[in-house]
Design an enzyme around this catalytic site. Structure first.
Site, mmCIF file in Angstrom:
data_model
loop_
_atom_site.group_PDB
_atom_site.id
_atom_site.type_symbol
_atom_site.label_atom_id
_atom_site.label_comp_id
_atom_site.label_asym_id
_atom_site.label_seq_id
_atom_site.Cartn_x
_atom_site.Cartn_y
_atom_site.Cartn_z
ATOM 1 N N VAL A 12 14.225 26.843 17.341
ATOM 2 C CA VAL A 12 15.358 26.592 17.924
ATOM 3 C C VAL A 12 16.866 26.375 18.650
ATOM 4 O O VAL A 12 17.351 26.159 19.988
ATOM 5 C CB VAL A 12 15.744 24.808 16.897
ATOM 6 C CG1 VAL A 12 16.662 24.058 17.452
ATOM 7 C CG2 VAL A 12 14.347 24.767 16.135
ATOM 8 N N ARG A 157 8.264 21.415 20.166
ATOM 9 C CA ARG A 157 7.159 22.432 20.384
ATOM 10 C C ARG A 157 6.962 24.165 20.368
ATOM 11 O O ARG A 157 6.779 23.941 21.547
ATOM 12 C CB ARG A 157 5.275 21.942 20.959
ATOM 13 C CG ARG A 157 4.667 20.869 20.089
ATOM 14 C CD ARG A 157 4.119 19.523 21.152
ATOM 15 N NE ARG A 157 5.001 19.029 22.042
ATOM 16 C CZ ARG A 157 4.816 18.962 23.644
ATOM 17 N NH1 ARG A 157 3.010 18.641 23.518
ATOM 18 N NH2 ARG A 157 4.709 19.037 24.566
ATOM 19 N N GLY A 256 -10.220 20.065 14.035
ATOM 20 C CA GLY A 256 -10.183 21.680 13.783
ATOM 21 C C GLY A 256 -9.649 22.175 12.807
ATOM 22 O O GLY A 256 -10.489 21.533 11.241
ATOM 23 N N CYS A 263 6.400 23.867 10.738
ATOM 24 C CA CYS A 263 6.954 22.418 10.784
ATOM 25 C C CYS A 263 6.363 21.848 10.243
ATOM 26 O O CYS A 263 6.526 21.183 9.334
ATOM 27 C CB CYS A 263 6.998 22.095 12.124
ATOM 28 S SG CYS A 263 8.043 23.113 13.169
ATOM 29 N N LYS A 266 6.019 22.721 6.092
ATOM 30 C CA LYS A 266 6.634 22.611 5.825
ATOM 31 C C LYS A 266 7.474 21.361 5.332
ATOM 32 O O LYS A 266 8.173 20.896 4.706
ATOM 33 C CB LYS A 266 7.828 23.250 6.049
ATOM 34 C CG LYS A 266 9.248 23.352 5.978
ATOM 35 C CD LYS A 266 9.847 24.720 6.142
ATOM 36 C CE LYS A 266 10.263 24.833 7.612
ATOM 37 N NZ LYS A 266 11.325 23.686 8.129
HETATM 38 C C1 UGA Z 1 5.757 20.277 16.091
HETATM 39 C C2 UGA Z 1 5.856 19.124 17.110
HETATM 40 O O1 UGA Z 1 4.695 18.653 17.247
HETATM 41 C C3 UGA Z 1 7.435 18.863 17.475
HETATM 42 O O2 UGA Z 1 7.586 17.603 17.730
HETATM 43 C C4 UGA Z 1 8.480 19.583 16.034
HETATM 44 O O3 UGA Z 1 9.576 20.104 17.075
HETATM 45 C C5 UGA Z 1 8.130 20.489 15.752
HETATM 46 O O4 UGA Z 1 6.804 20.664 15.264
HETATM 47 C C6 UGA Z 1 9.276 21.167 14.998
HETATM 48 O O5 UGA Z 1 9.187 19.909 13.774
HETATM 49 O O6 UGA Z 1 9.889 21.968 14.744
HETATM 50 P P1 UGA Z 1 5.174 22.656 16.822
HETATM 51 O O7 UGA Z 1 4.654 22.895 14.950
HETATM 52 O O8 UGA Z 1 5.123 23.821 18.146
HETATM 53 O O9 UGA Z 1 5.875 21.823 16.567
HETATM 54 O O10 UGA Z 1 3.279 22.648 16.729
HETATM 55 P P2 UGA Z 1 2.244 21.658 17.718
HETATM 56 O O11 UGA Z 1 1.425 21.716 19.089
HETATM 57 O O12 UGA Z 1 2.646 19.658 16.923
HETATM 58 O O13 UGA Z 1 1.624 22.016 16.377
HETATM 59 C C7 UGA Z 1 0.943 21.902 15.088
HETATM 60 C C8 UGA Z 1 -0.069 22.234 14.196
HETATM 61 O O14 UGA Z 1 -1.616 21.325 14.494
HETATM 62 C C9 UGA Z 1 -0.624 23.128 14.784
HETATM 63 O O15 UGA Z 1 -1.543 24.294 14.023
HETATM 64 C C10 UGA Z 1 -2.229 22.635 15.582
HETATM 65 O O16 UGA Z 1 -3.310 23.338 15.885
HETATM 66 C C11 UGA Z 1 -2.329 21.211 15.062
HETATM 67 N N1 UGA Z 1 -2.852 20.152 15.766
HETATM 68 C C12 UGA Z 1 -2.541 19.148 17.102
HETATM 69 C C13 UGA Z 1 -4.170 19.879 15.670
HETATM 70 O O17 UGA Z 1 -4.777 20.660 14.805
HETATM 71 N N2 UGA Z 1 -4.872 19.159 15.994
HETATM 72 C C14 UGA Z 1 -4.070 18.290 16.875
HETATM 73 O O18 UGA Z 1 -4.865 18.036 17.700
HETATM 74 C C15 UGA Z 1 -2.632 19.716 17.483
#
Ligand code: UGA
Length: 444
Positions: A12, A157, A256, A263, A266
């Site tokens: 961040v 993200r 999936g 994030c 936790k």
């Molecule tokens: C997430 C949030 O999307 C951000 O908005 C937030 O700022 C961040 O956490 C944080 O709190 O710092 P991130 O963890 O980088 O971001 O990843 P995402 O792209 O949101 O994906 C999270 C998880 O969900 C991954 O394992 C992804 O594979 C999974 N996912 C995501 C799914 O299984 N299906 C989906 O449709 C989308």
């Protein structure tokens, strides 16, 4: 142009600092790790993030971005008006967020500050932390110097953090001091997003509620996927059909192997913990976590249903290891649990990831690392897709089949077309794609 200090140059912090510098501000990145700061000074980024190095280099060269380990230099020498706290908040023993780094940052800021400051919490912190930080600063100050605390949660993200920073859906600001909130709002004006100003606790809650809601969407669609398998429907099409309803939206509906990363796991746990401590019963959050844990098992169950319960003597390849595509981050990556379950059932586990191999080798004991996707599938009795990297999507299926010992693909990310898989002679299982992986539906 404002003078900004960013405390903590992890994910961040480095993104926030670099982007604010690129918006024309004068930014100093501070971290207690000598090693991290030395690397940054040498132009080595602490995280894998496309485009970050170029952006940081450009701003360092322009004199808008510098790094130090000294609070004195970062706050007084830099004449900072704004100090962003971006340190990590790891998971504590009971699922609560551990605030030791936030406490250390607040104390160190207070001990050196020789002029008024706006202290901004960007780290994801439990509701109430803003007030707690204010208390720490007040107590640790050798003499009374005015300051204000503002909560400004991040919504970045991994993998797309720079564009998320530069094109936010909204900026959330919480403070007891409307003037300080207004100053921080001014900093964010160039981003041209709606700015919502609330009190401190509400801003902190918006962050948790947002992540918990997104995690809920994922667990919801995963539950629907499991029902689709029982009822012989295709979750991909269900999600597409649902997503067209503006009230639902299509984002976060990819079924999936569940959510991972630093994030969602936790934050959902921490929110449930906060609720439980206050006597509230977070039943939905508990279900979201339970479904997410179960989802990792489903690909192992499918593999065992084809190869047999005992996987002794079998080799299973994990195609992709990072918790999602676009990052080398292995924190809470489903692949770690999946590898462990396979190994417990007797299998030899191979793995390949375009960027996460080094990290994966540290967190998955005895994994055999492959050179590329074809080296990975070679000799495997089954391959489980754990990460949706683009380079896996165009895999030469005929070649993969020839290399495999048994042509079994368990697609934990639904990146393949079941019909094409069947045509190539592969035994395919997706997530929520009908009774038999979906091949019978798409191929008459
Ligand atoms: C997430 C949030 O999307 C951000 O908005 C937030 O700022 C961040 O956490 C944080 O709190 O710092 P991130 O963890 O980088 O971001 O990843 P995402 O792209 O949101 O994906 C999270 C998880 O969900 C991954 O394992 C992804 O594979 C999974 N996912 C995501 C799914 O299984 N299906 C989906 O449709 C989308």
């Amino acid at each position: 142009m404002k003078n900004i200090t960013v405390v903590g140059v992890g994910y961040v912090g480095i993104i926030t600092g670099t982007c604010f510098a690129d918006l024309g501000n004068n930014v100093c990145g501070l971290d207690s790790s000598e090693e991290k700061i030395a690397s940054l000074k040498a132009g080595v980024m602490p995280i894998y993030q496309q485009g970050l190095k170029e952006l940081a280099d450009r701003n360092v060269k322009a004199g808008r971005l510098s790094f130090t380990t000294s609070y004195e230099e970062a706050i007084n020498g830099h004449q900072a008006e704004f100090v962003f706290i971006c340190v990590g908040t790891p998971e504590g023993v009971d699922g609560e967020a551990d605030l030791k780094y936030v406490r250390a940052a607040a104390q160190s800021i207070a001990e050196v500050m020789d002029h008024p400051l706006v202290i901004i919490n960007k780290s994801t912190v439990p509701v109430g932390t803003g007030d707690w930080v204010a208390d720490i600063v007040r107590e640790a100050q050798p003499e009374l110097i005015p300051f204000s605390v503002v909560s400004c949660p991040e919504f970045l993200r991994e993998g797309s953090a720079i564009s998320d920073f530069m094109n936010p859906d909204r900026t959330i600001l919480g403070s007891r001091d409307p003037e300080a909130a207004e100053k921080v709002a001014q900093l964010h004006l160039p981003l041209r997003a709606p700015i919502v100003v609330t009190n401190l606790r509400t801003a902190e809650m918006i962050k948790y509620a947002s992540n918990a809601f997104l995690a809920t969407k994922i667990s919801f669609i995963n539950e629907i996927a499991n029902i689709c398998e029982a009822l012989d429907a295709d979750v991909q099409e269900v999600a597409a059909g649902m997503g067209l309803d503006g009230r639902i939206g299509s984002a976060m509906l990819n079924a999936g192997i569940g959510y991972g990363g630093s994030c969602f796991p936790k934050d959902v746990k921490a929110l449930a913990y906060m609720a439980n401590v206050k006597g509230s019963h977070p039943q939905l959050l508990q279900a979201v976590m339970d479904i997410n844990e179960f989802q990792r098992k489903t690909v192992v169950l499918k593999t065992r249903a084809i190869l047999g319960e005992d996987l002794t003597g079998r080799t299973v390849g994990l195609l992709g290891l990072a918790f999602k595509a676009g990052t080398d981050d292995m924190r809470e990556a489903p692949s770690v649990d999946i590898a462990q379950m396979l190994q417990a059932a007797g299998a030899t586990v191979k793995g390949y990831d375009p960027v996460a191999m080094e990290w994966a080798a540290r967190v998955i004991p005895n994994i055999q690392l492959a050179d590329d996707a074809y080296d990975l599938v070679a000799g495997c009795d089954a391959v489980i897709v754990c990460t949706e990297w683009n380079e896996f999507k165009q895999l030469n299926l005929e070649r993969a089949k020839e290399l495999m010992k048994q042509p079994v693909i368990v697609d934990g990310r639904n990146i393949y077309d079941p019909g094409a898989m069947k045509k190539a002679g592969l035994i395919y299982r997706g997530v929520g794609r009908g009774h038999d992986g979906g091949a019978s539906q798409t191929t008459p």
